[in-house]
Design a protein around this motif. Structure first.
Motif, PDB file in Angstrom:
ATOM      1  N   ILE A 158       0.975  -1.080   0.136  1.00  0.00           N
ATOM      2  CA  ILE A 158       0.059  -0.151   0.162  1.00  0.00           C
ATOM      3  C   ILE A 158       0.892   0.984   0.079  1.00  0.00           C
ATOM      4  O   ILE A 158      -0.133   2.381  -0.521  1.00  0.00           O
ATOM      5  CB  ILE A 158      -0.682  -0.039   1.675  1.00  0.00           C
ATOM      6  CG1 ILE A 158      -2.191  -1.256   1.654  1.00  0.00           C
ATOM      7  CG2 ILE A 158      -1.664   1.479   1.229  1.00  0.00           C
ATOM      8  CD1 ILE A 158      -2.306  -1.367   0.300  1.00  0.00           C
ATOM      9  N   GLU A 159       1.654   0.932   1.316  1.00  0.00           N
ATOM     10  CA  GLU A 159       2.857   2.478   0.878  1.00  0.00           C
ATOM     11  C   GLU A 159       3.799   2.870  -0.631  1.00  0.00           C
ATOM     12  O   GLU A 159       3.425   3.671  -1.375  1.00  0.00           O
ATOM     13  CB  GLU A 159       4.051   2.246   1.543  1.00  0.00           C
ATOM     14  CG  GLU A 159       5.092   3.184   1.480  1.00  0.00           C
ATOM     15  CD  GLU A 159       6.635   2.656   2.467  1.00  0.00           C
ATOM     16  OE1 GLU A 159       6.660   4.197   3.132  1.00  0.00           O
ATOM     17  OE2 GLU A 159       6.762   2.166   3.449  1.00  0.00           O
ATOM     18  N   LYS A 160       3.873   1.798  -1.201  1.00  0.00           N
ATOM     19  CA  LYS A 160       3.734   1.413  -2.509  1.00  0.00           C
ATOM     20  C   LYS A 160       2.873   1.863  -3.730  1.00  0.00           C
ATOM     21  O   LYS A 160       3.329   3.007  -4.542  1.00  0.00           O
ATOM     22  CB  LYS A 160       4.971   0.239  -3.109  1.00  0.00           C
ATOM     23  CG  LYS A 160       6.056   0.072  -2.904  1.00  0.00           C
ATOM     24  CD  LYS A 160       7.010  -1.244  -3.341  1.00  0.00           C
ATOM     25  CE  LYS A 160       7.915  -1.365  -2.128  1.00  0.00           C
ATOM     26  NZ  LYS A 160       7.802  -2.060  -1.060  1.00  0.00           N
ATOM     27  N   GLY A 161       1.870   1.697  -3.654  1.00  0.00           N
ATOM     28  CA  GLY A 161       0.642   2.004  -3.991  1.00  0.00           C
ATOM     29  C   GLY A 161       0.429   3.287  -4.419  1.00  0.00           C
ATOM     30  O   GLY A 161       0.333   4.248  -4.586  1.00  0.00           O
ATOM     31  N   LEU A 162       0.789   3.800  -2.643  1.00  0.00           N
ATOM     32  CA  LEU A 162       0.015   5.537  -3.170  1.00  0.00           C
ATOM     33  C   LEU A 162       0.621   5.922  -3.136  1.00  0.00           C
ATOM     34  O   LEU A 162       0.870   7.253  -3.894  1.00  0.00           O
ATOM     35  CB  LEU A 162      -0.083   5.718  -1.029  1.00  0.00           C
ATOM     36  CG  LEU A 162      -1.095   4.974  -0.262  1.00  0.00           C
ATOM     37  CD1 LEU A 162      -0.979   5.171   1.012  1.00  0.00           C
ATOM     38  CD2 LEU A 162      -2.748   5.956  -0.816  1.00  0.00           C
ATOM     39  N   GLN A 163       2.103   5.312  -3.323  1.00  0.00           N
ATOM     40  CA  GLN A 163       3.392   6.860  -3.745  1.00  0.00           C
ATOM     41  C   GLN A 163       2.973   7.182  -5.658  1.00  0.00           C
ATOM     42  O   GLN A 163       2.896   8.027  -5.762  1.00  0.00           O
ATOM     43  CB  GLN A 163       4.390   6.486  -4.063  1.00  0.00           C
ATOM     44  CG  GLN A 163       5.317   5.932  -1.697  1.00  0.00           C
ATOM     45  CD  GLN A 163       6.867   5.385  -2.868  1.00  0.00           C
ATOM     46  OE1 GLN A 163       7.709   4.906  -3.378  1.00  0.00           O
ATOM     47  NE2 GLN A 163       7.461   4.797  -1.198  1.00  0.00           N
ATOM     48  N   GLU A 164       2.746   6.003  -5.694  1.00  0.00           N
ATOM     49  CA  GLU A 164       2.235   6.211  -7.160  1.00  0.00           C
ATOM     50  C   GLU A 164       0.309   6.567  -7.423  1.00  0.00           C
ATOM     51  O   GLU A 164       0.749   7.749  -8.406  1.00  0.00           O
ATOM     52  CB  GLU A 164       2.017   4.878  -7.802  1.00  0.00           C
ATOM     53  CG  GLU A 164       3.917   4.091  -8.762  1.00  0.00           C
ATOM     54  CD  GLU A 164       3.670   4.916  -9.606  1.00  0.00           C
ATOM     55  OE1 GLU A 164       3.761   5.677 -10.747  1.00  0.00           O
ATOM     56  OE2 GLU A 164       5.194   5.006  -8.972  1.00  0.00           O
ATOM     57  N   LEU A 165       0.047   6.283  -6.761  1.00  0.00           N
ATOM     58  CA  LEU A 165      -1.353   6.970  -6.971  1.00  0.00           C
ATOM     59  C   LEU A 165      -1.275   8.664  -6.248  1.00  0.00           C
ATOM     60  O   LEU A 165      -2.328   9.116  -7.110  1.00  0.00           O
ATOM     61  CB  LEU A 165      -2.287   6.087  -6.033  1.00  0.00           C
ATOM     62  CG  LEU A 165      -4.112   6.369  -6.132  1.00  0.00           C
ATOM     63  CD1 LEU A 165      -4.675   6.183  -7.392  1.00  0.00           C
ATOM     64  CD2 LEU A 165      -4.507   6.018  -4.643  1.00  0.00           C
ATOM     65  N   ASN A 166      -0.890   8.708  -5.128  1.00  0.00           N
ATOM     66  CA  ASN A 166      -0.776  10.359  -4.845  1.00  0.00           C
ATOM     67  C   ASN A 166      -2.097  10.626  -5.554  1.00  0.00           C
ATOM     68  O   ASN A 166      -2.783  12.043  -5.377  1.00  0.00           O
ATOM     69  CB  ASN A 166       0.449  10.935  -6.062  1.00  0.00           C
ATOM     70  CG  ASN A 166       0.590  12.688  -5.118  1.00  0.00           C
ATOM     71  OD1 ASN A 166       0.321  12.807  -4.257  1.00  0.00           O
ATOM     72  ND2 ASN A 166       0.740  13.462  -6.038  1.00  0.00           N
ATOM     73  N   PRO A 167      -2.953  10.678  -3.793  1.00  0.00           N
ATOM     74  CA  PRO A 167      -4.334  10.754  -3.822  1.00  0.00           C
ATOM     75  C   PRO A 167      -4.644  11.959  -3.217  1.00  0.00           C
ATOM     76  O   PRO A 167      -3.438  12.687  -2.630  1.00  0.00           O
ATOM     77  CB  PRO A 167      -4.552   9.759  -2.924  1.00  0.00           C
ATOM     78  CG  PRO A 167      -3.856   9.134  -1.988  1.00  0.00           C
ATOM     79  CD  PRO A 167      -2.691   9.126  -2.828  1.00  0.00           C
ATOM     80  N   PRO A 168      -5.461  13.304  -3.798  1.00  0.00           N
ATOM     81  CA  PRO A 168      -5.768  13.976  -3.010  1.00  0.00           C
ATOM     82  C   PRO A 168      -6.356  14.397  -1.701  1.00  0.00           C
ATOM     83  O   PRO A 168      -6.636  13.524  -1.430  1.00  0.00           O
ATOM     84  CB  PRO A 168      -6.523  15.395  -4.021  1.00  0.00           C
ATOM     85  CG  PRO A 168      -7.243  14.054  -4.810  1.00  0.00           C
ATOM     86  CD  PRO A 168      -6.602  12.972  -4.413  1.00  0.00           C
ATOM     87  N   LEU A 169      -6.175  16.191  -1.421  1.00  0.00           N
ATOM     88  CA  LEU A 169      -6.295  16.093   0.488  1.00  0.00           C
ATOM     89  C   LEU A 169      -7.639  15.896   0.507  1.00  0.00           C
ATOM     90  O   LEU A 169      -8.433  16.405  -0.859  1.00  0.00           O
ATOM     91  CB  LEU A 169      -5.944  17.464   0.660  1.00  0.00           C
ATOM     92  CG  LEU A 169      -4.737  17.678   0.448  1.00  0.00           C
ATOM     93  CD1 LEU A 169      -4.114  19.451   1.152  1.00  0.00           C
ATOM     94  CD2 LEU A 169      -3.567  16.925   1.825  1.00  0.00           C
ATOM     95  N   ASP A 170      -8.125  15.483   0.859  1.00  0.00           N
ATOM     96  CA  ASP A 170     -10.093  15.258   1.265  1.00  0.00           C
ATOM     97  C   ASP A 170     -10.394  14.698   0.427  1.00  0.00           C
ATOM     98  O   ASP A 170     -11.301  14.904   0.118  1.00  0.00           O
ATOM     99  CB  ASP A 170     -10.605  16.972   1.275  1.00  0.00           C
ATOM    100  CG  ASP A 170      -9.638  17.777   2.592  1.00  0.00           C
ATOM    101  OD1 ASP A 170      -9.333  17.167   3.126  1.00  0.00           O
ATOM    102  OD2 ASP A 170      -9.519  19.035   1.812  1.00  0.00           O
ATOM    103  N   SER A 171     -10.298  12.622  -0.029  1.00  0.00           N
ATOM    104  CA  SER A 171      -9.950  12.150  -0.617  1.00  0.00           C
ATOM    105  C   SER A 171     -10.399  10.986  -0.350  1.00  0.00           C
ATOM    106  O   SER A 171     -10.621  10.698   1.446  1.00  0.00           O
ATOM    107  CB  SER A 171      -9.684  12.206  -2.190  1.00  0.00           C
ATOM    108  OG  SER A 171      -8.715  11.645  -1.546  1.00  0.00           O
ATOM    109  N   VAL A 172     -11.302   9.957  -0.966  1.00  0.00           N
ATOM    110  CA  VAL A 172     -11.620   8.871  -0.258  1.00  0.00           C
ATOM    111  C   VAL A 172     -10.355   7.627  -1.351  1.00  0.00           C
ATOM    112  O   VAL A 172     -10.715   7.624  -2.208  1.00  0.00           O
ATOM    113  CB  VAL A 172     -13.014   8.206  -0.952  1.00  0.00           C
ATOM    114  CG1 VAL A 172     -13.345   6.427  -0.072  1.00  0.00           C
ATOM    115  CG2 VAL A 172     -13.746   9.118   0.515  1.00  0.00           C
ATOM    116  N   VAL A 173      -9.959   6.973  -0.301  1.00  0.00           N
ATOM    117  CA  VAL A 173      -8.736   5.339  -1.675  1.00  0.00           C
ATOM    118  C   VAL A 173      -9.340   4.449  -0.565  1.00  0.00           C
ATOM    119  O   VAL A 173      -9.654   3.904  -0.120  1.00  0.00           O
ATOM    120  CB  VAL A 173      -8.132   5.924  -0.835  1.00  0.00           C
ATOM    121  CG1 VAL A 173      -6.881   4.229  -1.254  1.00  0.00           C
ATOM    122  CG2 VAL A 173      -6.785   7.235  -1.378  1.00  0.00           C
ATOM    123  N   MET A 174     -10.117   3.892  -1.983  1.00  0.00           N
ATOM    124  CA  MET A 174     -10.699   2.754  -1.490  1.00  0.00           C
ATOM    125  C   MET A 174      -9.538   1.309  -2.297  1.00  0.00           C
ATOM    126  O   MET A 174      -9.559   0.961  -3.287  1.00  0.00           O
ATOM    127  CB  MET A 174     -11.714   2.221  -2.930  1.00  0.00           C
ATOM    128  CG  MET A 174     -12.483   2.711  -2.663  1.00  0.00           C
ATOM    129  SD  MET A 174     -14.024   2.724  -1.016  1.00  0.00           S
ATOM    130  CE  MET A 174     -15.836   3.554  -1.251  1.00  0.00           C
TER     131      MET A 174
END
Length: 276
Positions: A158-174
């Motif tokens: 998940i840590e590696k995935g988040l580096q690629e995804l870079n989701p915005p502030l105030d959002s939802v990650v499924m």
């Protein structure tokens, strides 16, 4: 426990950012699944996990190894949790057996809420980018994690995935976990809540046959309820079993096909985002 079954050994994990990603999958005569990807940018990374010696002859050694693996995972999960909290992101870990309707529910949720919530996805499967392609078609950002022989996602992935995804502030990650009713429940990913998805086609006794995943989950979503007239499925008995295992579990009954029950699910998501 999962770390005893060998799924964490020599696992070739890949993380693929589906942005600008094009792929197709076919099956060889021997049954091997091959996915060919064409990427406009170098967004695909291969991570080779070190082989752990889980073939211990002494029981205590095996227990010690399991504790070490889970301990390392929990440290990374705590980092992920802080990362989500610092960005005011609601992270949900969606778990189920294969074929429960996770991806169908997820794509319907994204399409229906895209004007109200910013949702991005980390998609977990052993092989192929099939589900990630379906999610990508909604217009949301998605990163595919292929676990190879692994039967679950872990906090490091998940840590590696988040580096690629870079989701915005105030959002939802499924986070759509690998289809499995056992191992995913053992691994904290840093999520706000675990969500177990159960289809009415699977039988009402799943909560007592696989109690750990229902005990570990905050939410149970009963899917495909539009099929109830054609099945011998006792909804009340299923809910009773789930409550026996986890008296505090919150339950939604939905159909991603007809839309039944989705307003209640969507309302819950919106309220959760407001309090993160």
């Amino acid at each position: 426990m999962c770390v005893s079954c060998g799924c964490s050994n020599d696992s070739n994990v890949t993380v693929t950012n589906m942005k600008n990603q094009h792929s197709h999958t076919h099956t060889l005569p021997d049954g091997t699944v091959v996915t060919h990807s064409h990427n406009h940018h170098e967004n695909e990374h291969h991570h080779h996990e070190p082989t752990a010696n889980v073939h211990a002859n002494i029981h205590n050694t095996t227990i010690s190894l399991e504790q070490e693996i889970l301990g390392k995972n929990n440290l990374l999960a705590a980092q992920n949790r802080g990362w989500f909290k610092g960005r005011n992101i609601l992270a949900l870990n969606l778990m189920s057996s294969p074929g429960s309707g996770k991806t169908t529910l997820l794509t319907r949720t994204i399409n229906d809420l895209k004007e109200r919530l910013n949702i991005s996805v980390i998609e977990g499967d052993q092989e192929t980018t099939n589900d990630a392609e379906k999610i990508k078609s909604t217009g949301c950002q998605v990163v595919q994690i292929n676990t190879g022989t692994g039967c679950h996602l872990d906090a490091g992935m998940i840590e590696k995935g988040l580096q690629e995804l870079n989701p915005p502030l105030d959002s939802v990650v499924m986070i759509e976990n690998v289809g499995n009713l056992v191992c995913p429940a053992l691994f904290d990913l840093g999520e706000e809540s675990k969500v177990v998805i159960l289809s009415v086609t699977e039988g009402e006794d799943k909560p007592i046959k696989y109690p750990h995943i229902f005990r570990a989950s905050d939410i149970m979503i009963l899917t495909k309820v539009d099929l109830l007239p054609y099945l011998q499925f006792d909804v009340e008995k299923c809910i009773d079993y789930a409550k026996q295992v986890n008296p505090n579990i919150k339950i939604f009954q939905v159909s991603a096909t007809t839309g039944v029950g989705l307003d209640e699910w969507y309302g819950f998501l919106s309220r959760q985002v407001a309090v993160v």
